[in-house]
Design an enzyme around this catalytic site. Structure first.
Site, mmCIF file in Angstrom:
data_model
loop_
_atom_site.group_PDB
_atom_site.id
_atom_site.type_symbol
_atom_site.label_atom_id
_atom_site.label_comp_id
_atom_site.label_asym_id
_atom_site.label_seq_id
_atom_site.Cartn_x
_atom_site.Cartn_y
_atom_site.Cartn_z
ATOM 1 N N SER A 167 0.645 -1.179 -0.130
ATOM 2 C CA SER A 167 0.315 -0.136 0.415
ATOM 3 C C SER A 167 0.863 1.083 -0.158
ATOM 4 O O SER A 167 1.669 1.488 -0.584
ATOM 5 C CB SER A 167 -0.827 -0.098 0.924
ATOM 6 O OG SER A 167 -2.430 1.342 0.906
ATOM 7 N N ASP A 270 -10.399 -4.391 -5.356
ATOM 8 C CA ASP A 270 -9.150 -3.087 -4.993
ATOM 9 C C ASP A 270 -9.435 -1.864 -5.760
ATOM 10 O O ASP A 270 -9.733 -1.484 -6.627
ATOM 11 C CB ASP A 270 -7.894 -2.955 -5.367
ATOM 12 C CG ASP A 270 -6.914 -2.308 -4.418
ATOM 13 O OD1 ASP A 270 -7.811 -1.171 -3.866
ATOM 14 O OD2 ASP A 270 -5.966 -2.251 -4.396
ATOM 15 N N HIS A 300 -7.854 -4.618 -1.368
ATOM 16 C CA HIS A 300 -6.560 -4.053 -1.345
ATOM 17 C C HIS A 300 -5.557 -3.975 0.634
ATOM 18 O O HIS A 300 -6.244 -5.120 0.737
ATOM 19 C CB HIS A 300 -7.104 -2.352 -0.896
ATOM 20 C CG HIS A 300 -5.314 -1.597 -0.848
ATOM 21 N ND1 HIS A 300 -4.913 -0.931 -2.047
ATOM 22 C CD2 HIS A 300 -4.803 -0.826 0.637
ATOM 23 C CE1 HIS A 300 -3.855 -0.453 -1.136
ATOM 24 N NE2 HIS A 300 -4.388 -0.039 -0.512
#
Length: 327
Positions: A167, A270, A300
């Protein structure tokens, strides 16, 4: 404050990070955002924390397979930056810790999980500067040879260093890789031979299809991503800021940068799916060495949301192939 007016809440991210009108920050317990179900142990891995930036009090958590202590061939180095939208997370958080334990054991690598400063107390580029400072520290360890930290001296092959992250950590890995590849950071005698982006946290002023019409049940919404960027970018910056959008109108071109091989992992459920796939496509168009791996139905940050799930199992196999592919 003058007039006795108490500061008001300007941003409140899920009740665990509040930014007040006077610039102060109130933090709650991030544990409320994750399951309290205990995670299984990973046998056969040693770990310890080592200070790498005394001025900022930043450490790196070093993981190595216990079997590497006996000697033999040294192992590739996997630098890992945790996620959390640049505002949350810690290298010590159980899910990140478990993923790194598994990575050390199953990839057979020395894993270095890096602590960095968080926004909004320390807005970008603070975290990226910390990542660059860590890479400089790693270069220093490589220069020391037998005088380096004993675990690194005995187990780490600095000439096979990979930068990775999840991320926001993937965003950070991208920027540190670019700095190293463009000569802004001296790396030798260490060598960055590849980088790995997991559920990369990128943005842009123009919405992608998945940002405008997200898949059902996404764990990270467009509104959440926007809020994290407001809290982490320089005050007043747009989503086309080069730190958020590597292909924005004011972003330096990556075409002349001799990037190492990239592994780009895109979970398809995502909200940032199109950003991640677009990143891989742009690199390919520039003639860069890039492998894009899609995970159907995954959210995600799936690798740390469920670090012992089947998708994480497959992801670790993918990363191992990439690391040992001769990059």
């Amino acid at each position: 404050m003058s007039g006795g007016t108490a500061p008001r809440v300007v941003e409140d991210f899920l009740g665990v990070v509040q930014l007040l009108s006077d610039g102060s920050v109130v933090r709650g317990d991030e544990a409320v955002l994750r399951s309290n179900e205990p995670l299984p142990d990973v046998p056969g891995v040693q770990w310890k924390d080592v200070l790498y930036h005394a001025a900022h009090g930043l450490s790196v958590r070093v993981y190595r397979p216990a079997s590497s202590v006996a000697g033999g061939s040294k192992l590739p180095v996997l630098v890992y930056f945790h996620g959390g939208g640049y505002c949350l997370g810690s290298f010590a958080e159980p899910n990140f810790h478990s993923f790194c334990l598994r990575a050390a054991a199953e990839i057979r690598a020395v894993v270095l999980s890096v602590q960095y400063r968080l926004a909004p107390e320390h807005r970008l580029p603070a975290a990226i500067d910390d990542g660059a400072a860590f890479l400089s520290w790693l270069r220093g360890q490589a220069e020391l040879g037998a005088g380096a930290d004993p675990w690194l001296a005995s187990s780490a092959d600095f000439a096979r260093t990979f930068l990775s992250g999840n991320s926001a950590g993937a965003n950070l890995a991208h920027h540190v890789t670019v700095r190293a590849a463009s000569g802004q950071i001296a790396v030798s005698p260490a060598r960055v031979v590849g980088y790995i982006l997991l559920s990369a946290f990128f943005a842009g002023a123009e919405r992608t299809a998945t940002e405008a019409d997200p898949p059902a049940g996404v764990s990270l919404t467009t509104a959440m991503a926007d809020q994290l960027w407001r809290m982490s970018l320089p005050v007043g910056a747009s989503l086309d800021h080069p730190l958020a959008n590597p292909f924005g109108p004011k972003s330096p071109s990556l075409a002349p940068v001799e990037l190492p091989a990239a592994l780009v992992v895109a979970p398809l459920s995502d909200v940032l799916r199109d950003r991640v796939l677009g990143y891989g496509a742009r690199l390919k168009d520039m003639g860069k060495a890039v492998e894009v791996v899609q995970f159907e139905g995954e959210q995600h940050g799936f690798s740390v949301r469920q670090p012992f799930g089947e998708a994480a199992d497959e992801l670790l196999r993918v990363i191992k192939r990439f690391v040992y592919s001769g990059n």
